[in-house]
Design a protein around this motif. Structure first.
Motif, mmCIF file in Angstrom:
data_model
loop_
_atom_site.group_PDB
_atom_site.id
_atom_site.type_symbol
_atom_site.label_atom_id
_atom_site.label_comp_id
_atom_site.label_asym_id
_atom_site.label_seq_id
_atom_site.Cartn_x
_atom_site.Cartn_y
_atom_site.Cartn_z
ATOM 1 N N ALA A 89 0.854 -1.084 0.021
ATOM 2 C CA ALA A 89 -0.040 0.038 -0.031
ATOM 3 C C ALA A 89 0.760 1.159 -0.014
ATOM 4 N N THR A 120 -8.928 5.946 -1.102
ATOM 5 C CA THR A 120 -7.902 4.996 -0.158
ATOM 6 C C THR A 120 -8.237 3.706 -0.811
ATOM 7 N N ARG A 129 -6.992 0.593 0.534
ATOM 8 C CA ARG A 129 -7.361 -0.616 1.064
ATOM 9 C C ARG A 129 -9.028 -0.572 1.255
ATOM 10 N N SER A 130 -9.504 0.618 1.747
ATOM 11 C CA SER A 130 -10.847 0.381 2.000
ATOM 12 C C SER A 130 -11.741 1.213 0.920
ATOM 13 N N ASP A 168 -8.347 -2.173 -7.895
ATOM 14 C CA ASP A 168 -7.974 -1.129 -7.448
ATOM 15 C C ASP A 168 -7.422 -0.199 -8.813
ATOM 16 N N ASP A 224 -13.824 -1.293 7.612
ATOM 17 C CA ASP A 224 -13.148 -0.207 6.637
ATOM 18 C C ASP A 224 -13.707 1.228 6.828
ATOM 19 N N THR A 250 -10.890 4.036 8.388
ATOM 20 C CA THR A 250 -10.348 5.187 7.645
ATOM 21 C C THR A 250 -10.972 6.471 8.225
ATOM 22 N N GLU A 294 -3.468 2.941 4.744
ATOM 23 C CA GLU A 294 -4.633 2.423 3.760
ATOM 24 C C GLU A 294 -3.931 2.467 2.507
#
Length: 333
Positions: free
Chosen positions: A2, A25, A27-28, A209, A237, A241, A271
């Motif tokens: 990340a 972001t 990851r979330s 992503d 998530d 965040t 993240e």
């Protein structure tokens, strides 16, 4: 991984001031906007020479409007307006695509005085906040209205997102004056700055992503219904965040030496964060001498006579930018 993604994405050149920077972001999958205003907000606030609490409230409204207006996916205008029984009984901010803002506040000058000791509940009081989107070209306008309870612009906006848009949102706004040292022997001066951070809990639409990385620069903000299907991102998530976003300090939102992309990396490097092209913001008033003259021609002779000064001239001052247009006695015979 990340961190590597965040570093690569944040390597682009981004202006330090007068922008709204969209981001996501990794990851979330939370989306957001960061606004940083320098010369633009000073050009809006400084000419009015208002008490600091009034300027701060209006500056917060400008920062919020810039974030919302820059998310429009159509040409048009977004207007944020409050009306209340408080000392600041009326304010309005207008945003025109692609990034022109102007603003005006009306307040009880006698009771406000120099603004010392005022609290938010006295300033805004009870009333309502309205957000209006006018797409132009005879298209239907959209308006959302929420109650003002005296707690401030940011709280009213959060109520708006909760009630009108039904989107969990984190929002922080900051406005203050900063001292800028003079150059080449010139004296320094105090200048207004404004900043804000907003993230929203929108549903993932599927895809990878990498797909998100090439999304258009307006993706993920509430105006496009197609971006939100009513399903929340996983609560863990979102909460994770949101907690990271809540660590942001007012001075970080305002610091001209802290680049916007670096601030996002500071907040969300755990993240991973991807930024999209920034929208540039400028202070711009729509008034003109020609427009004012056309307005004056709509009045009859007796009404014009009431407007005339002792020398017969007529002066009209724009409430938004404080520019005064003066007309000679013979221009409206």
């Amino acid at each position: 991984m990340a961190d590597d993604v965040a570093t690569a994405e944040l390597a682009v050149t981004i202006p330090a001031d007068d922008i709204v920077l969209p981001f996501r972001t990794v990851r979330s999958g939370v989306v957001g906007r960061l606004v940083r205003l320098g010369p633009a907000i000073d050009a809006v606030l400084a000419p009015h020479d208002m008490p600091d609490p009034i300027s701060q409230a209006l500056g917060e409204a400008v920062a919020l409007t810039a974030m919302l207006g820059s998310a429009l996916k159509i040409d048009g205008r977004l207007t944020l307006q409050t009306k209340s029984d408080g000392l600041l009984d009326f304010l309005v901010v207008s945003f025109e695509v692609p990034g022109r803002v102007r603003a005006y506040a009306r307040y009880d000058k006698a009771r406000v005085g120099n603004g010392q000791g005022l609290v938010a509940s006295e300033l805004l009081g009870s009333g309502h906040l309205a957000i209006t989107i006018d797409p132009g070209e005879d298209m239907e306008r959209y308006q959302g209205i929420v109650e003002l309870t005296g707690e401030g612009i940011a709280d009213a906006a959060l109520t708006y997102f909760s009630q009108s848009e039904q989107i969990p949102t984190f929002l922080r706004l900051a406005v203050a004056r900063h001292y800028t040292a003079g150059e080449n022997g010139q004296p320094g001066r105090w200048q207004w700055r404004a900043g804000g951070l907003m993230i929203q809990n929108l549903a993932r639409e599927g895809g990878t992503d990498d797909d998100a990385a090439v999304a258009d620069d307006n993706e993920g903000i509430f105006f496009d219904d197609a971006e939100y299907d009513g399903e929340d991102i996983e609560n863990d998530d979102w909460e994770r965040t949101r907690i990271l976003a809540a660590t942001v300090e007012d001075h970080e939102l305002l610091d001209p030496t802290l680049p916007p992309d670096r601030l996002l990396y500071r907040l969300f490097h755990e993240e991973g964060v991807r930024v999209f092209p920034a929208a540039e913001i400028e202070a711009h008033c729509r008034c003109s001498r020609e427009g004012v003259a056309a307005f004056l021609t709509s009045f009859g002779a007796s009404e014009l006579a009431d407007m005339r000064e002792p020398d017969g001239s007529i002066g009209v001052t724009c409430e938004f930018c404080t520019t005064t247009y003066r007309f000679a006695p013979d221009e409206f015979a």
